[in-house]
Design an enzyme around this catalytic site. Structure first.
Site: not given
Ligand code: XMP
Ligand code: MG
Length: 194
Positions: A115-116, A119, A168, A181
Protein backbone atom coordinates in the site's frame (compact mmCIF):
# COMPACT_ATOMS: atom_id res chain seq x y z
CA UNK A 1 5.54 27.92 -17.41
CA UNK A 2 2.17 26.11 -17.39
CA UNK A 3 0.90 25.27 -13.91
CA UNK A 4 0.20 21.70 -15.09
CA UNK A 5 3.95 21.00 -15.17
CA UNK A 6 4.36 18.45 -12.33
CA UNK A 7 7.88 19.62 -11.62
CA UNK A 8 6.71 23.17 -11.17
CA UNK A 9 3.54 22.74 -9.13
CA UNK A 10 1.44 25.75 -8.19
CA UNK A 11 2.44 27.56 -4.99
CA UNK A 12 0.06 25.67 -2.75
CA UNK A 13 1.78 22.39 -3.73
CA UNK A 14 5.33 23.69 -3.90
CA UNK A 15 7.80 21.12 -2.55
CA UNK A 16 10.12 22.36 0.15
CA UNK A 17 7.55 24.27 2.16
CA UNK A 18 5.56 21.42 3.68
CA UNK A 19 6.25 19.71 7.00
CA UNK A 20 6.90 16.29 5.49
CA UNK A 21 9.81 15.96 3.09
CA UNK A 22 11.21 12.63 1.97
CA UNK A 23 13.91 12.93 -0.64
CA UNK A 24 14.50 10.56 -3.50
CA UNK A 25 17.68 9.31 -1.76
CA UNK A 26 15.93 8.78 1.61
CA UNK A 27 13.14 6.81 -0.06
CA UNK A 28 15.59 4.70 -2.08
CA UNK A 29 17.61 3.86 1.03
CA UNK A 30 14.52 2.89 3.02
CA UNK A 31 13.05 0.78 0.20
CA UNK A 32 16.38 -1.07 -0.05
CA UNK A 33 16.19 -1.78 3.70
CA UNK A 34 12.62 -3.05 3.44
CA UNK A 35 13.59 -5.27 0.51
CA UNK A 36 16.50 -6.72 2.46
CA UNK A 37 14.24 -7.33 5.48
CA UNK A 38 11.61 -9.08 3.36
CA UNK A 39 14.31 -11.13 1.65
CA UNK A 40 15.62 -12.27 5.03
CA UNK A 41 12.14 -12.95 6.44
CA UNK A 42 10.89 -15.03 3.51
CA UNK A 43 14.01 -16.92 2.51
CA UNK A 44 13.18 -20.10 4.56
CA UNK A 45 9.65 -20.13 3.17
CA UNK A 46 10.98 -19.78 -0.33
CA UNK A 47 13.31 -22.72 0.26
CA UNK A 48 10.25 -24.75 1.21
CA UNK A 49 8.81 -23.98 -2.18
CA UNK A 50 6.03 -21.66 -1.10
CA UNK A 51 5.92 -18.66 -3.40
CA UNK A 52 6.06 -15.07 -2.24
CA UNK A 53 3.27 -13.07 -3.85
CA UNK A 54 3.17 -9.27 -3.78
CA UNK A 55 -0.15 -7.52 -4.34
CA UNK A 56 -0.08 -3.83 -5.26
CA UNK A 57 -3.01 -1.63 -4.31
CA UNK A 58 -3.53 0.70 -7.25
CA UNK A 59 -3.10 3.47 -7.95
CA UNK A 60 -1.02 5.05 -5.21
CA UNK A 61 1.34 2.12 -4.56
CA UNK A 62 2.50 1.53 -8.11
CA UNK A 63 5.87 3.27 -7.80
CA UNK A 64 6.62 1.86 -4.34
CA UNK A 65 5.71 -1.62 -5.65
CA UNK A 66 7.99 -1.25 -8.67
CA UNK A 67 10.96 -0.28 -6.51
CA UNK A 68 10.20 -2.76 -3.71
CA UNK A 69 10.02 -5.87 -5.94
CA UNK A 70 13.43 -4.97 -7.36
CA UNK A 71 14.84 -4.73 -3.83
CA UNK A 72 13.71 -8.28 -2.96
CA UNK A 73 16.23 -10.96 -3.84
CA UNK A 74 13.83 -13.91 -4.03
CA UNK A 75 11.62 -15.47 -6.68
CA UNK A 76 8.22 -13.83 -6.45
CA UNK A 77 4.99 -13.25 -8.30
CA UNK A 78 2.94 -10.06 -8.52
CA UNK A 79 -0.70 -9.09 -8.86
CA UNK A 80 -2.61 -5.82 -8.78
CA UNK A 81 -5.91 -4.73 -7.35
CA UNK A 82 -7.68 -1.41 -7.28
CA UNK A 83 -10.08 -0.02 -4.73
CA UNK A 84 -12.00 3.17 -4.35
CA UNK A 85 -13.31 4.45 -1.04
CA UNK A 86 -16.74 5.87 -0.53
CA UNK A 87 -16.78 9.28 1.10
CA UNK A 88 -14.11 11.94 1.29
CA UNK A 89 -10.66 11.54 2.78
CA UNK A 90 -11.61 13.49 5.88
CA UNK A 91 -14.81 11.52 6.46
CA UNK A 92 -13.70 8.09 5.31
CA UNK A 93 -16.46 5.53 5.74
CA UNK A 94 -14.30 2.43 5.56
CA UNK A 95 -16.62 1.19 2.86
CA UNK A 96 -14.42 0.19 -0.01
CA UNK A 97 -15.41 -0.78 -3.51
CA UNK A 98 -13.22 -3.15 -5.50
CA UNK A 99 -12.67 -1.61 -8.93
CA UNK A 100 -10.12 -4.17 -10.12
CA UNK A 101 -10.05 -7.66 -8.65
CA UNK A 102 -7.05 -9.95 -8.39
CA UNK A 103 -6.14 -11.98 -11.46
CA UNK A 104 -4.50 -14.85 -9.57
CA UNK A 105 -5.57 -17.25 -6.84
CA UNK A 106 -3.98 -16.84 -3.39
CA UNK A 107 -3.98 -20.57 -2.66
CA UNK A 108 -0.64 -21.76 -1.25
CA UNK A 109 0.84 -18.28 -1.41
CA UNK A 110 2.53 -16.06 1.13
CA UNK A 111 1.06 -12.66 0.38
CA UNK A 112 2.48 -9.21 1.01
CA UNK A 113 -0.05 -6.47 0.41
CA UNK A 114 1.70 -3.32 -0.82
CA UNK A 115 0.00 0.00 0.00
CA UNK A 116 1.06 3.61 -0.41
CA UNK A 117 -0.21 4.88 2.95
CA UNK A 118 -2.16 3.67 5.96
CA UNK A 119 -4.18 6.53 7.38
CA UNK A 120 -7.28 5.62 9.45
CA UNK A 121 -6.62 1.96 8.69
CA UNK A 122 -10.16 1.36 7.43
CA UNK A 123 -9.09 0.59 3.85
CA UNK A 124 -6.43 -1.81 5.08
CA UNK A 125 -8.89 -3.51 7.43
CA UNK A 126 -11.25 -4.11 4.52
CA UNK A 127 -8.46 -5.36 2.24
CA UNK A 128 -7.08 -7.75 4.84
CA UNK A 129 -10.54 -9.24 5.39
CA UNK A 130 -10.96 -9.64 1.66
CA UNK A 131 -7.59 -11.33 1.19
CA UNK A 132 -8.00 -13.63 4.22
CA UNK A 133 -11.25 -14.84 2.66
CA UNK A 134 -9.25 -16.12 -0.32
CA UNK A 135 -7.25 -18.42 1.99
CA UNK A 136 -3.59 -17.59 1.38
CA UNK A 137 -0.92 -19.25 3.53
CA UNK A 138 -0.18 -15.89 5.16
CA UNK A 139 -0.72 -12.16 4.66
CA UNK A 140 1.58 -9.33 5.66
CA UNK A 141 1.41 -5.64 4.86
CA UNK A 142 4.05 -3.31 3.45
CA UNK A 143 3.20 0.40 3.41
CA UNK A 144 5.47 3.18 2.25
CA UNK A 145 3.89 5.57 4.73
CA UNK A 146 1.87 5.39 7.93
CA UNK A 147 0.08 8.10 9.88
CA UNK A 148 -0.31 6.47 13.30
CA UNK A 149 -1.99 9.52 14.85
CA UNK A 150 -4.92 9.12 12.41
CA UNK A 151 -5.65 5.47 13.14
CA UNK A 152 -9.29 4.57 13.85
CA UNK A 153 -8.78 0.79 13.75
CA UNK A 154 -5.75 -1.28 14.67
CA UNK A 155 -4.22 -2.89 11.60
CA UNK A 156 -0.94 -4.77 11.43
CA UNK A 157 1.57 -2.98 9.22
CA UNK A 158 4.53 -5.33 9.11
CA UNK A 159 6.84 -3.27 6.93
CA UNK A 160 6.59 0.53 7.23
CA UNK A 161 8.72 2.84 5.14
CA UNK A 162 8.16 6.00 7.16
CA UNK A 163 5.82 7.01 9.98
CA UNK A 164 4.71 10.56 9.33
CA UNK A 165 2.65 13.19 11.08
CA UNK A 166 -0.88 14.02 10.01
CA UNK A 167 -0.30 15.98 6.81
CA UNK A 168 -1.64 15.33 3.33
CA UNK A 169 1.28 14.10 1.25
CA UNK A 170 1.86 13.48 -2.42
CA UNK A 171 4.54 12.41 -4.88
CA UNK A 172 6.21 9.00 -5.48
CA UNK A 173 2.88 7.52 -6.58
CA UNK A 174 0.61 9.57 -4.32
CA UNK A 175 -1.56 12.16 -5.98
CA UNK A 176 -3.39 15.40 -5.62
CA UNK A 177 -6.44 15.00 -7.86
CA UNK A 178 -4.53 12.47 -10.02
CA UNK A 179 -1.52 14.72 -10.48
CA UNK A 180 2.04 14.74 -9.12
CA UNK A 181 2.38 10.95 -8.94
CA UNK A 182 5.58 11.23 -10.96
CA UNK A 183 7.42 13.42 -8.47
CA UNK A 184 10.44 11.35 -7.35
CA UNK A 185 10.05 12.52 -3.73
CA UNK A 186 7.26 12.79 -1.13
CA UNK A 187 6.20 16.17 0.15
CA UNK A 188 3.29 17.58 2.11
CA UNK A 189 0.67 19.95 0.90
CA UNK A 190 0.98 23.50 2.10
CA UNK A 191 -2.38 24.90 3.12
CA UNK A 192 -3.34 28.57 3.02
CA UNK A 193 -2.87 28.65 6.80
CA UNK A 194 0.67 27.33 6.35
P1 XMP B 1 -7.48 4.92 5.25
O1 XMP B 1 -7.98 6.12 6.00
O2 XMP B 1 -8.58 3.99 4.89
O3 XMP B 1 -7.01 5.55 3.90
O4 XMP B 1 -6.32 4.26 5.94
C1 XMP B 1 -6.03 5.06 3.14
C2 XMP B 1 -6.12 5.68 1.78
O5 XMP B 1 -6.39 7.10 1.84
C3 XMP B 1 -5.58 7.80 0.92
N1 XMP B 1 -4.71 8.76 1.65
C4 XMP B 1 -3.85 9.60 1.08
N2 XMP B 1 -3.54 9.82 -0.20
N3 XMP B 1 -2.01 11.51 0.47
C5 XMP B 1 -2.61 10.78 -0.51
O6 XMP B 1 -2.30 10.99 -1.68
C6 XMP B 1 -2.28 11.34 1.78
O7 XMP B 1 -1.71 12.03 2.64
C7 XMP B 1 -3.26 10.34 2.11
N4 XMP B 1 -3.76 9.90 3.29
C8 XMP B 1 -4.65 8.93 2.97
C9 XMP B 1 -4.77 6.75 0.22
O8 XMP B 1 -5.42 6.45 -1.00
C10 XMP B 1 -4.80 5.54 1.09
O9 XMP B 1 -4.74 4.33 0.36
MG1 MG C 1 -4.34 4.44 -2.00
Amino acid sequence: MPTSDPHNPPTIFRPGAGSVQLSRAEIAARVAELGAQITADYRPKDAAGEPLHLICVLNGAFIFMADLVRAIDLPLTTDFMAVSSYGSRTATSGEVRLTKDLDQSLKNKHVILVEDIVDTGLTMQYLLGYLQGRRPLSVKVAALLSKPSRRLVEVPVDYVGFSIEDAFVYGYGLDVAHRYRNLPFVTSQVTEEG
